[in-house]
Design an enzyme around this catalytic site. Sequence first.
Site, PDB file in Angstrom:
ATOM      1  N   MET A  99      13.391  50.797  -1.249  1.00 55.88           N
ATOM      2  CA  MET A  99      13.915  50.727   0.005  1.00 55.88           C
ATOM      3  C   MET A  99      14.373  49.285   0.389  1.00 55.88           C
ATOM      4  O   MET A  99      13.728  48.426   0.430  1.00 55.88           O
ATOM      5  CB  MET A  99      12.605  50.957   1.034  1.00 55.88           C
ATOM      6  N   ARG A 119       5.340  53.647   6.806  1.00 53.44           N
ATOM      7  CA  ARG A 119       4.410  53.254   7.729  1.00 53.44           C
ATOM      8  C   ARG A 119       2.997  53.684   7.775  1.00 53.44           C
ATOM      9  O   ARG A 119       1.996  53.211   7.727  1.00 53.44           O
ATOM     10  CB  ARG A 119       4.939  52.972   9.161  1.00 53.44           C
ATOM     11  N   TYR A 152       3.922  44.183   5.677  1.00 59.17           N
ATOM     12  CA  TYR A 152       5.356  44.931   5.386  1.00 59.17           C
ATOM     13  C   TYR A 152       5.482  46.326   6.145  1.00 59.17           C
ATOM     14  O   TYR A 152       4.386  46.612   6.820  1.00 59.17           O
ATOM     15  CB  TYR A 152       5.415  45.048   3.844  1.00 59.17           C
ATOM     16  N   GLU A 153       6.530  46.763   5.899  1.00 53.67           N
ATOM     17  CA  GLU A 153       6.848  47.914   6.815  1.00 53.67           C
ATOM     18  C   GLU A 153       7.048  47.801   8.254  1.00 53.67           C
ATOM     19  O   GLU A 153       6.637  48.691   8.902  1.00 53.67           O
ATOM     20  CB  GLU A 153       6.061  49.241   6.483  1.00 53.67           C
ATOM     21  N   GLY A 154       7.500  46.650   8.670  1.00 54.46           N
ATOM     22  CA  GLY A 154       7.324  46.111  10.064  1.00 54.46           C
ATOM     23  C   GLY A 154       5.875  45.377  10.463  1.00 54.46           C
ATOM     24  O   GLY A 154       5.173  46.048  10.261  1.00 54.46           O
TER      25      GLY A 154
END
Lengths: 590, 590
Positions: free
Chosen positions: A164, A297, A441-443
């Site tokens: 990603m 997420r 990570y992932e926001g």
Amino acid sequence: MPEFNAPLRDMRFVLHEVFDAQALWARLPALAETVDAATADAILEEAAKVTGQLIAPLNRSGDEQGAQWHDGQVSTPEGFQQAYATYIEGGWVGLSGNPEFGGMGMPKMLAVQFEEMLYAANSSFALYSALSSGACLALDAHASDTLKRLYLPPMYEGRWAGSMCLTEAHAGTDLGIVRSRAEPQADGSYRISGSKIFITGGDQDLTENIIHLVLAKLPDAPPGPKGLSLFVVPKVLVNPDGSLGAANAVSCGSIEHKMGIKASATCVINFDGASAWLVGEANKGLAAMFTMMNYERLSVGIQGIGCAAASYQNAVAYARDRLQGRAANGASAPDKVADPIIVHPDVRRMLLSIKAMTEGGRAFASYVGQQLDLAKFSPDAAEQDRAQALVALLTPVAKAFFTDTGLESCIHGQQVFGGHGYIREWGQEQLVRDVRIAQIYEGTNGIQALDLLGRKVLADGGVTLRLFTGEIHQFAQQPDAPYRAQLIEAAHRLEDLSDWLEDQAANDRNEIGAASVEYLHLFGYVAYAWLWARMAQVAKHKLQDDPEFYGAKLATAKFYMQRLLPRVLGLEQAIRAGSQPLFELSAEQF
Amino acid sequence: MPEFNAPLRDMRFVLHEVFDAQALWARLPALAETVDAATADAILEEAAKVTGQLIAPLNRSGDEQGAQWHDGQVSTPEGFQQAYATYIEGGWVGLSGNPEFGGMGMPKMLAVQFEEMLYAANSSFALYSALSSGACLALDAHASDTLKRLYLPPMYEGRWAGSMCLTEAHAGTDLGIVRSRAEPQADGSYRISGSKIFITGGDQDLTENIIHLVLAKLPDAPPGPKGLSLFVVPKVLVNPDGSLGAANAVSCGSIEHKMGIKASATCVINFDGASAWLVGEANKGLAAMFTMMNYERLSVGIQGIGCAAASYQNAVAYARDRLQGRAANGASAPDKVADPIIVHPDVRRMLLSIKAMTEGGRAFASYVGQQLDLAKFSPDAAEQDRAQALVALLTPVAKAFFTDTGLESCIHGQQVFGGHGYIREWGQEQLVRDVRIAQIYEGTNGIQALDLLGRKVLADGGVTLRLFTGEIHQFAQQPDAPYRAQLIEAAHRLEDLSDWLEDQAANDRNEIGAASVEYLHLFGYVAYAWLWARMAQVAKHKLQDDPEFYGAKLATAKFYMQRLLPRVLGLEQAIRAGSQPLFELSAEQF
């Protein structure tokens, strides 16, 4: 060296006894023919073997060696190649993948249990396949049939991996300012130029190919996030028959040296006019990428539960074994030089805190999995929509609350070991280092909280929130529901606070960001209260069948309600202080 | 690479403006001739140079290289030897040491500021001298004049270092089961045999000699902690004229591989009939060792503040610099691609949380330092006793609360960096790893909490506690005291809860351990509320002199009161749930 044994009994409890998965599956046509309780149990047992015997033993050596980068190539630690080869034989990458392209089509409710095991066994190893599964989901949802037929089967097989590619050095949270460019070619393909950072599994030596999903901008793209398009960019070009062609213009510039998940390669990936194919519509790449991001997420949320579960196992074993001091009310092992430290109330407090948060999280993840299955498989459009709304609401909670409390749990699990918790050989400190990334990570969890409060709760005036609290109220109306009064109070607290925040935010948008992290935590504690009450309800009725097991559930529920749920009091008061105390300082005054 | 600049202005604020150190020093004869405000400031400025320019630059390289062990010898990372040689020229090891033996005789209130800088700059480096200073304190308090004359001068100089040898593989918290033995010799010396673990600085290549303070048992010792005696065991034997003789039978068996403080050697130290000399009375070694332990407890508490202060500096710089997203109420840097992240409320929340806890902690450490100075230097015996009682009460709070909240602060400081916080080169993750040990060593924070509630608060029926809360009430009676109502409520909350716990514990000793950690945290939050009110009182009166600086103090006080102090609500409710929810599970049910 610590071992990992998947908590199968607890997983079956959640799956079958709390959520009655079998009944759900039976009424969803696509699942009815794919899975039943026996199949699910067989899969979980196999998963326990794979994670416990194949993957967990590489956790510590992987941390010691780390992923290595030489001359543009990543090599994974010793043993990873072999283990990965064995692992993909089981079809695990495609566990919940689309059967049309080689996926196993299993329900998410089952997959979340497997993911927990995988992260508990070895978070670095888990990431190599977690990104593949998420990339497949995005391709399956948004790519053309040609692309799907070309890419999905080898990706579900695990022969090819996914990545990603969002972040650039100057653009992390703020994807609108991404600079990577895509130039259209005469043949309908594109050429991508740009440099991406923090790409998990951006390069490795486990798979024949790596399929990068890349956000980039077309020449005529509008500015900001609405100008992003999504592309598939293989590391090795793929011939129309699916065989591998020449190398694409994709290179790994370096890998990061990190606090943890050291065996996972975190790469700088450079695209130098790399051949690329558009996924979905031009300029709608962010929405398409969110299919993958939401998958990831929930997945990294589950990393929080998995690491905590592993830490708990180690800590319980140590606390039963380590002799130190005497029980306050008289020796429990008078024949020994000291009592096992599990007699001490503060050690119990730490263990119970981990247990309550881990099992609460497992139930929450399973509930989100259930809603994901309904959103995907329900024949009833209204049910699908409802489930989809709940998934959107709960995904940021899962991501951030599982990982914030996952860190806390791993810290507790380390603390139980005293000085030995700080020493690498005992494994507890690695879990702390490994789980820490999941808050980032992932926001970041701050971004999750903004998403929850701003986009999910307030944006529809609390309608979706009421869907969720409605479930709590409905449960609490059952005459045999345990903790009814607390649950009703908790749900009202969440609702009232949300209403209050809606009013606040109408005057000042900063009220959202000022409240959001504490709000997310409060949401999480309320949700876990409901889930613990549900678990206690089941346990109460079955207590005689297995007093040890169900008695532990009842006791842990009580601990949660009495010792952890009270945290909402401080959270609420902090939220109600509003944004003003945050904005009295100028940037220079900090 | 992150820099460290000691927060001198903030330190002077606490020292001179909040606590009026000069006035105190002027009325204590031993200090009146040693130090005044100008001297103190000069020392702090020099300390800032030494820590910022000499020691901080070795923090990251020290972490990368770590201490190494080969053939029984420890080598410290590159640059440590040279820096240490320069460092000790300043006399820093003996900063608050006894002038009769070469110490500088400076007040502890000043020394705590220096210690904070040292830990902030480089926790591993700091430990090499922190142990020496503590060992000197114990020797000065308990050793014979002969031993003092022989050991103290080179130790204050830093030419010799000290170590603290308590823990054995099977005996950490539970020192009563220590197995090391001391055999009396005809010449009045002893020979010690045994193996100690987790010995910080147990070996190194920085000093000519290492003076181990060792707990061991005499042949006729009673069982348990009352059978421990304290010995001084030099690595190299010392001739009567102070010159070095032959090697003693002391060896370093290995060093630990740890989560952090990697440049600090954590040693297994073997004593094979090593020559030793008794310190203080036989069988009263634990009490003597506690002189050193209490010193180290405050010191490692300050490590929590120091690491948080360093993390804060880095995070503020990053938050001012990093451009990402737009302020919710309109762009703050419309000419740039995005606004600096310090505009975002959640980033401010994290920064303000660190700031409030770090400055609160600094004030608390200074207050404990003040009481230590009164206990040591006051000409009034009653004042000495009162101060000593407060020190005993507050030391476990300092150790555990500074470090529990220090970890939280370092986590926040790392989170502000997003993904970059997880990458080693930015330094924030090292601070998390380094500060984590401070919750564990010198008695885990769980042990500190038991000490606070069991031995300090309940043992004298709350008399000492009332000394402390009395200070809060007294302050709150001043007509210009800010946050009067909150302070009175906070003090009453602490008092009422303590009374309630006294009743509970009378029936069940487990109530102490069940409540202790949350109780310590609640105590800490109440204490910080008082200290923030004191700081706000000063700032209010001086606001016009420097609106930027004093305005920041007022704003941070408000943030603390409104957004952090509410945590006491949840803590109290959890405590009042009592021990029962902790004891429903058998050891097997976990």
